[in-house]
Design a protein around this motif. Sequence first.
Motif, PDB file in Angstrom:
ATOM      1  N   GLN A  39      43.661  35.191  33.575  1.00 19.20           N
ATOM      2  CA  GLN A  39      42.938  35.024  32.322  1.00 19.20           C
ATOM      3  C   GLN A  39      42.781  36.008  31.428  1.00 19.20           C
ATOM      4  O   GLN A  39      42.828  36.271  30.305  1.00 19.20           O
ATOM      5  N   HIS A 147      37.068  41.306  31.843  1.00 18.92           N
ATOM      6  CA  HIS A 147      37.084  40.010  32.728  1.00 18.92           C
ATOM      7  C   HIS A 147      36.523  40.551  34.285  1.00 18.92           C
ATOM      8  O   HIS A 147      36.992  41.395  34.833  1.00 18.92           O
ATOM      9  N   THR A 198      34.293  31.256  32.809  1.00 17.72           N
ATOM     10  CA  THR A 198      35.590  30.392  32.825  1.00 17.72           C
ATOM     11  C   THR A 198      35.760  29.434  34.014  1.00 17.72           C
ATOM     12  O   THR A 198      36.487  28.530  34.047  1.00 17.72           O
ATOM     13  N   LYS A 212      34.616  36.004  31.010  1.00 23.25           N
ATOM     14  CA  LYS A 212      35.482  37.055  30.063  1.00 23.25           C
ATOM     15  C   LYS A 212      34.773  36.982  28.641  1.00 23.25           C
ATOM     16  O   LYS A 212      33.900  36.347  28.600  1.00 23.25           O
TER      17      LYS A 212
END
Length: 217
Positions: A39, A147, A198, A212
């Motif tokens: 990601q 993240h 996410t 994120k």
Amino acid sequence: MEKTNYIPALRFNWLTKLYNPLIAFTMPELKFKSALIEQANILPHHHVLDFGVGTATLSLLVRKTQPECAIDGVDVDEKIVKIAKEKVEKEKAQIMITKYDGIVLPYADNSFDRVITSLVFHHLDKDQKLNSLKEIKRVLKPNGELHIADWGKAANPIMRGLFYLVQLLDGFKTTTDNVKGFLPSYIDTTGFSNIANTTNYSTIFGTLSLYKSIVKK
Ligand SMILES: C[S@@+](CC[C@H](N)C(=O)[O-])C[C@H]1O[C@@H](n2cnc3c(N)ncnc32)[C@H](O)[C@@H]1O
């Protein structure tokens, strides 16, 4: 110089050597760390910071998936930093590991394209969480991304019950706001935007969440 208190990887210094095998055995470690890296969409020219690098497992995984980016890892615990440096040296990986005081990250403003961090924020009390987020924001470039993989809001009562094991080990002071789902609001308060939860994993210790967010400066 002022120094912050910190909780070692497995609460007690004498357990630090067991951290790698325990996490690998009990958690979907490769799965969630690979998902975090995916990601983060790390590009060859990126400079990446692994905040709370621990034994450098996440950084070494980044190095395998993106051989050309620059990677720094930072941690407060001298003992774990030594283990990380030995691992990195053994694998001949280009990763710079640095110990710091837990308060001011030893990097200039706007240094990094990505900050990644795994299982660190539940070791920090509210003030430390907020201070760390401010510091991460400072060292990220405009439009840089943060993240996070860490314990998140319990998905159901079973996940909440299982998380008491983590709380007994790491303490209630630093973990309660994680399991209540407060992390996104702390990220928001410190000036990040586009905050998203996410992915969530059900694990034997509770709900593990990936987040994120982007820095607008
Ligand atoms: C559970 S370990 C996770 C290590 C590694 N990120 C991983 O996923 O394997 C938590 C780490 O956070 C570090 N830590 C605790 N307080 C910190 C702080 N204020 N700043 C940076 N790292 C910290 C600990 O020393 C420890 O290495």
